[in-house]
Design a protein around this motif. Structure first.
Motif, short mmCIF file in Angstrom:
data_model
loop_
_atom_site.label_atom_id
_atom_site.label_comp_id
_atom_site.label_asym_id
_atom_site.label_seq_id
_atom_site.Cartn_x
_atom_site.Cartn_y
_atom_site.Cartn_z
N LEU A 1 -34.93 55.20 -14.75
CA LEU A 1 -34.30 55.03 -16.06
C LEU A 1 -32.92 55.67 -16.09
O LEU A 1 -31.99 55.14 -16.73
N LEU A 2 -32.75 56.77 -15.41
CA LEU A 2 -31.43 57.41 -15.33
C LEU A 2 -30.45 56.52 -14.57
O LEU A 2 -29.26 56.41 -14.96
N LEU A 3 -30.91 55.86 -13.50
CA LEU A 3 -30.04 54.94 -12.76
C LEU A 3 -29.65 53.75 -13.64
O LEU A 3 -28.48 53.30 -13.62
N ILE A 4 -30.62 53.24 -14.41
CA ILE A 4 -30.31 52.12 -15.31
C ILE A 4 -29.26 52.55 -16.34
O ILE A 4 -28.29 51.82 -16.62
N SER A 5 -29.44 53.73 -16.89
CA SER A 5 -28.49 54.23 -17.90
C SER A 5 -27.10 54.38 -17.30
O SER A 5 -26.09 54.03 -17.94
N ALA A 6 -27.04 54.91 -16.07
CA ALA A 6 -25.74 55.09 -15.42
C ALA A 6 -25.04 53.74 -15.21
O ALA A 6 -23.83 53.60 -15.46
N ASN A 7 -25.82 52.73 -14.75
CA ASN A 7 -25.23 51.40 -14.58
C ASN A 7 -24.72 50.84 -15.91
O ASN A 7 -23.61 50.28 -15.99
N ALA A 8 -25.54 50.99 -16.96
CA ALA A 8 -25.16 50.42 -18.26
C ALA A 8 -23.92 51.10 -18.83
O ALA A 8 -23.02 50.45 -19.39
N ILE A 9 -23.86 52.42 -18.72
CA ILE A 9 -22.74 53.18 -19.30
C ILE A 9 -21.42 52.81 -18.62
O ILE A 9 -20.39 52.62 -19.29
#
Length: 386
Positions: A112-120
């Motif tokens: 989930l942290l990787l997904i958030s980093a990609n989205a941001i």
């Protein structure tokens, strides 16, 4: 195992094709990015192919590597096109829920942290809300399906491993059964043919002595006894070959069999034999058979090795146990050396019989005094009629 991998491979291939089509439609990809994307997808697919082994042994390493590859794939995409790669993140989360036995929460938070980093870093502020509205339902659907699928896969793998262990255990049981059967056959042959031949040899020696002294009448008596002994040995051998082990047939009175056995032994060797028989229960067939053969082996050993003059046999019961003691006044021997001596299987055969019946075995021997064998066997017989 191939059938279990195919749905995952099909999903990855769908993501790959959709990504390429969307990127070329948007015109934002170069040939170099295509090659990078293809290599990353190939590595992701290769790891997935061996995932069933990795998840059980190196679960953290597997999902960390797959997460980093997915992060890199998302960085190759641009803007809303990254929605396609969200499917791979959901795919991995479903695999964690369905297959990982440990560190689930840690691994899910990591992805989930990787997904958030990609989205941001890749979604513009004005488009972020729209991205969440679209991405969350997609992820929920994929995670639900993937978790269910991988849970079923995990159960099938466990069932297959259990079946393999059962087959291995079955093979081991067969090998142990075969080994026990060979040991039992060796004991039966020893207790019938070997003991019978030893007894016959003793009688022939006695015949030779009487003939040399001119005592032909006694020699004829022993010859007749020898002929009877040969017939008895042949009958025992046939019984061992036919049945290998008595089942539920009546074997006659144990006391009568032991008495007859000791009478034959006295006639063949001239040794004094004394029987103390005090059983209040009729022994079961298997116990009676083992007692009979054990006593026969003890008598044979006393005559062959102990140079005894007298032998005492005691059989009695106490509660649900049968106690068997055979004692002689021979020269005795070193018990430990006797156990290890090759070529002499009588003592080993007795121990194996007692062990097979989960009984207790003890032997004491003192030089110039004699040897005493004590055996305790469990008995489940009936009260003997007075």
């Amino acid at each position: 195992m191939l059938a279990l991998r195919v749905p995952g491979l099909a999903f990855i291939l769908m993501i790959y094709i959709a990504s390429i089509v969307l990127q070329f439609v948007s015109g934002s990809w170069s040939i170099l990015l295509l090659h990078v994307f293809t290599i990353l997808i190939a590595i992701f697919t290769l790891l997935h192919w061996h995932s069933y082994r990795w998840v059980k042994n190196k679960v953290i390493l597997y999902f960390v590597l797959q997460g980093l590859i997915t992060y890199a794939l998302a960085n190759v995409m641009t803007g809303f096109l990254m929605l396609v790669i969200i499917g791979l993140y959901a795919f991995l989360i479903g695999q964690i829920i369905g297959m990982a036995d440990r560190r689930r929460a840690f691994l899910i938070v990591y992805l989930l942290l990787l997904i958030s980093a990609n989205a941001i870093y890749q979604i513009h502020k004005g488009e972020f809300l729209h991205f969440l509205v679209i991405a969350v339902p997609i992820m929920v659907v994929i995670i639900t399906y993937a978790a269910t699928f991988f849970a079923q896969v995990d159960e099938k793998i466990k069932a297959q491993l259990t079946l393999e262990r059962l087959e291995l255990a079955h093979q081991q049981v067969e090998q142990l059964t075969l080994q026990n059967e060979r040991q039992r056959m060796a004991r039966d042959l020893h207790d019938t043919l070997a003991q019978g031949l030893v007894s016959l040899n003793m009688q022939l020696d006695a015949i030779n002595v009487h003939i040399s002294k001119g005592n032909t009448d006694r020699a004829k008596e022993i010859i007749q006894q020898s002929m009877n002994r040969v017939k008895s040995t042949l009958a025992d051998a046939r019984s061992a070959i036919d049945n290998l082990r008595s089942k539920s047939e009546e074997i006659g009175s144990l006391k009568e069999r032991i008495t007859l056995q000791m009478d034959h032994f006295k006639d063949a060797t001239g040794l004094s034999c004394f029987l103390d028989y005090r059983l209040t229960q009729l022994p079961d067939v298997r116990t009676a058979e083992n007692c009979y053969y054990i006593i026969g082996e003890c008598l044979t050993n006393a005559a062959k090795h102990a140079e005894a003059e007298s032998i005492w046999v005691s059989v009695w019961d106490e509660k649900e146990n049968i106690h068997l003691t055979v004692r002689d006044n021979g020269k005795g021997f070193d018990v430990e050396r006797g156990r290890k001596k090759r070529g002499h299987y009588g003592l080993l055969g007795i121990q194996e019989r007692v062990r097979a019946m989960k009984g207790q075995f003890d032997i004491k021997s003192t030089k110039t005094i004699g040897t005493q064998i004590e055996i305790i066997l469990s008995n489940q017989g009936e009260i003997e009629d007075e």
